[in-house]
Structure formats: C-alpha cells, structure tokens
Design an enzyme around this catalytic site. Structure first.
Site, PDB file in Angstrom:
ATOM      1  N   ARG A 241       0.798  -1.183   0.000  1.00 53.43           N
ATOM      2  CA  ARG A 241      -0.007  -0.042   0.108  1.00 53.43           C
ATOM      3  C   ARG A 241       0.781   1.249  -0.057  1.00 53.43           C
ATOM      4  NH1 ARG A 241      -3.620  -1.848  -2.485  1.00 53.43           N
ATOM      5  NH2 ARG A 241      -5.390  -2.855  -1.528  1.00 53.43           N
TER       6      ARG A 241
ATOM      7  N   GLU B 104       2.154   1.363  -3.444  1.00 51.21           N
ATOM      8  CA  GLU B 104       0.930   2.000  -4.228  1.00 51.21           C
ATOM      9  C   GLU B 104       0.832   3.574  -4.216  1.00 51.21           C
ATOM     10  OE1 GLU B 104      -3.591   0.707  -5.261  1.00 51.21           O
ATOM     11  OE2 GLU B 104      -2.806   0.674  -3.012  1.00 51.21           O
TER      12      GLU B 104
ATOM     13  N   SER C  94      15.486  15.183   1.746  1.00 50.91           N
ATOM     14  CA  SER C  94      16.618  14.331   2.073  1.00 50.91           C
ATOM     15  C   SER C  94      16.068  13.270   2.942  1.00 50.91           C
ATOM     16  CB  SER C  94      17.520  15.158   3.017  1.00 50.91           C
ATOM     17  OG  SER C  94      18.601  14.471   3.680  1.00 50.91           O
TER      18      SER C  94
END
Length: 146
Positions: free
Chosen positions: A87, A90, A113
């Site tokens: 997830r 995704e 960073s």
C-alpha cells in the site's frame, strides 16, 4: 556478525521478551522508527546507542558491533507483496509524481533528504476505524547549477 544475523538475534530476543519497538525506544531514549530501522539493518547506531540496545535486550557485543556498521541500503526492487508495504508502494506510485510537483512548486528544483530526515508513526482513534498517521520531515536539498 553481519546485519542479517544481527536482525535475527534482535527479533528473536524482542519476541522472547514480549517487547515493543516503542517500549525499547522509550527505555533507551530514541525514536521508535529510527530504532526499528537500525535493528532491521537499514541504519547504523552510534557506539553508545548500540551498546544500550544490546544491553537492554541482553545480547552480545557482536550485536552491538553490527548495529554500528554502516549499512548497504539495498532492498528488493520487485513490487512488494506484503499488504502494508504494498500500500505504501502504491501510494508512491499514485501520488509520487504529485508530491514531486507540489514539493518543487513550494521549494524549487531539488529533493527531500532521506539522510537529514525524521519520521513518526501515530494512531488516531476514529469511530469509523482508527487512522494511521505517517509524518515525514526531510531537509530540502536544492539542485546546484554550475
């Protein structure tokens, strides 16, 4: 001892003692996210923190030494199958370009960073289902022209 053996020893002791990352972090005085990352081999600890972790978990000085070793930050480049990790992958696939656009619109041409960086994981209780709150804070690093 390499990072993999170190992680296995830490995970076994953590399970044996019934500990949580947050509990360990509170005892040794650090962020639970950083602690977890170091114990999973993705960050290095100072000699002092490494000794504190090993002592708290009742692990050997070899574990402490492995905690101080600089990691090689390599991970699987295939799509993850663990549902939680997938997830997050995704989210980056769907919103990565959006985040890049919004960050660069606000800050200019550069990156966030992952070295000068902190992350927190919080839980917000909600009657419709508890919410996961991920807060990432990284220094903005502008690209240079020369």
């Amino acid at each position: 001892m390499d990072k993999l053996a170190m992680t296995e020893a830490i995970m076994a002791k953590k399970a044996e003692k019934g500990l949580t990352w947050e509990g360990i972090a509170n005892e040794i005085g650090c962020s639970p996210v950083w602690l977890t990352s170091a114990c999973l081999g993705m960050n290095s600890a100072s000699a002092e923190k490494a000794a504190a972790i090993a002592e708290y978990l009742e692990l050997s000085c070899e574990v402490a030494e492995a905690l101080t070793a600089f990691p090689t930050k390599v991970w699987d480049q295939v799509v993850p199958t663990d549902p939680l990790v997938y997830r997050l992958y995704e989210i980056m696939g769907v919103y990565g370009g959006t985040l890049k656009e919004v960050i660069q619109e606000k800050f200019g041409d550069g990156i966030m960073s992952a070295i000068d960086f902190t992350m927190e994981v919080d839980k917000v209780e909600d009657p419709k289902g508890d919410r996961v709150v991920l807060t990432m804070s990284g220094k903005f690093l502008p690209y240079k022209s020369w």
